[in-house]
Every structure is written in structure tokens, then in C-alpha cells.
Write a protein that holds these residues in place. Structure first.
Motif, short mmCIF file in Angstrom:
data_model
loop_
_atom_site.label_atom_id
_atom_site.label_comp_id
_atom_site.label_asym_id
_atom_site.label_seq_id
_atom_site.Cartn_x
_atom_site.Cartn_y
_atom_site.Cartn_z
N SER A 42 0.98 -1.25 -0.12
CA SER A 42 -0.17 -0.06 -0.04
C SER A 42 0.93 1.15 -0.08
O SER A 42 0.29 2.32 -0.69
N ASP A 43 2.06 1.21 0.61
CA ASP A 43 2.77 2.37 0.59
C ASP A 43 3.81 2.55 -0.43
O ASP A 43 4.27 3.58 -0.59
N ALA A 44 3.89 1.78 -1.15
CA ALA A 44 4.72 1.82 -2.45
C ALA A 44 4.17 1.59 -3.80
O ALA A 44 4.47 2.46 -4.58
N GLY A 45 3.48 0.78 -3.91
CA GLY A 45 2.90 0.24 -5.29
C GLY A 45 3.88 0.12 -6.54
O GLY A 45 5.21 -0.23 -6.03
N PHE A 46 3.53 0.10 -7.63
CA PHE A 46 4.45 -0.14 -8.73
C PHE A 46 5.63 0.57 -8.52
O PHE A 46 5.72 1.81 -8.47
N GLY A 47 6.87 -0.14 -8.87
CA GLY A 47 8.21 0.54 -8.91
C GLY A 47 8.86 0.78 -7.48
O GLY A 47 9.90 1.11 -7.41
N GLY A 48 7.99 0.09 -6.44
CA GLY A 48 8.82 0.19 -5.32
C GLY A 48 9.74 -1.08 -4.81
O GLY A 48 10.04 -1.82 -5.88
#
Length: 127
Positions: free
Chosen positions: A43-49
Motif C-alpha cells: 500500500s505504501d509503495a505500489g508499482f516501482g517500489g
């Protein structure tokens, strides 16, 4: 120059079912929907995290069982035995791939039969 895994794509019969299962297993949330596919991730990063997202992509002919690549998971807030109980309650099933019974991991299947392993070592929560 190097690469980093940004997303894993799992072809499946029922993206809704597997998105719910894997979100519950990993503590992920739904990030996106596109043409029947559902992307889940932290939830805190998403795609590319730093953690890859997972795309559950609808397929009329998904491969189940022993895939050339499988997912390994580790518990983060409980020991392996307690995490095994939790995963089984979520819908995972034990899988027999010829284990001896001496392994330090458990081979499981998700609700569509895709194998994954629950490892022993407890990791720090990435959150």
C-alpha cells in the motif's frame, strides 16, 4: 547497469479469487484493474517500489501445479507454524512434491493449485 523485478504476472482462471488470497497472504492491497487483470502490491509503495507487485491476469488456460518459477514466502509477525495455520485458513493447501518430511519449509498450493513455499525464517516486516 542492472534490473530489478518490478512485477510478477500470474495467469489464472479467477483473478478476483487469487487477488484476494495473495493480498491476504502478503498484506497487499489492490492497486489497479485493467482489462480483467488485477494488480496488487504494498500500500505504501505500489508499482516501482522495492517490493514487486503481482498482476493476476485472466487466462482460459493457466498452468497450475509445478511451475518453472514459484513464490517463496516468510512469516513476518509470527513463527512458521502459526503462519502455516493462517495460510491454510486463507485457502492454501498442503502439496506433495516428493518431500522427505525433513525440510525446513512447507510446500503449499494457492486456491488454483499454484505451488509456493512457506520458509522457516521470520523476516522483518517491510512496512
Amino acid at each position: 547497469m542492472s534490473c530489478r523485478i518490478s512485477e510478477l504476472v500470474l495467469n489464472c482462471k479467477d483473478p478476483e479469487l487469487l487477488a484476494k488470497f495473495w493480498s491476504d497472504v502478503l498484506g497487499y492491497v489492490e492497486l489497479d484493474r485493467d482489462e480483467g487483470s488485477i494488480e496488487i502490491g504494498p500500500s505504501d509503495a505500489g508499482f516501482g517500489g522495492l517490493q514487486p507487485t503481482i498482476i493476476l491476469s485472466p487466462s482460459s488456460n493457466p498452468r497450475a501445479g509445478r511451475l518453472p518459477l514459484h513464490i517463496d514466502v516468510n512469516p513476518v509477525d509470527r513463527d512458521q507454524a502459526a503462519e502455516l495455520e493462517r495460510l491454510l485458513a486463507l485457502g492454501a493447501r498442503q502439496a506433495d512434491v516428493g518431500q522427505t518430511g525433513e525440510e525446513q519449509w512447507h510446500v503449499l498450493q494457492d486456491p488454483e493449485g499454484n505451488e509456493f513455499c512457506l520458509l522457516r525464517r521470520q523476516l522483518e516486516d517491510a512496512a
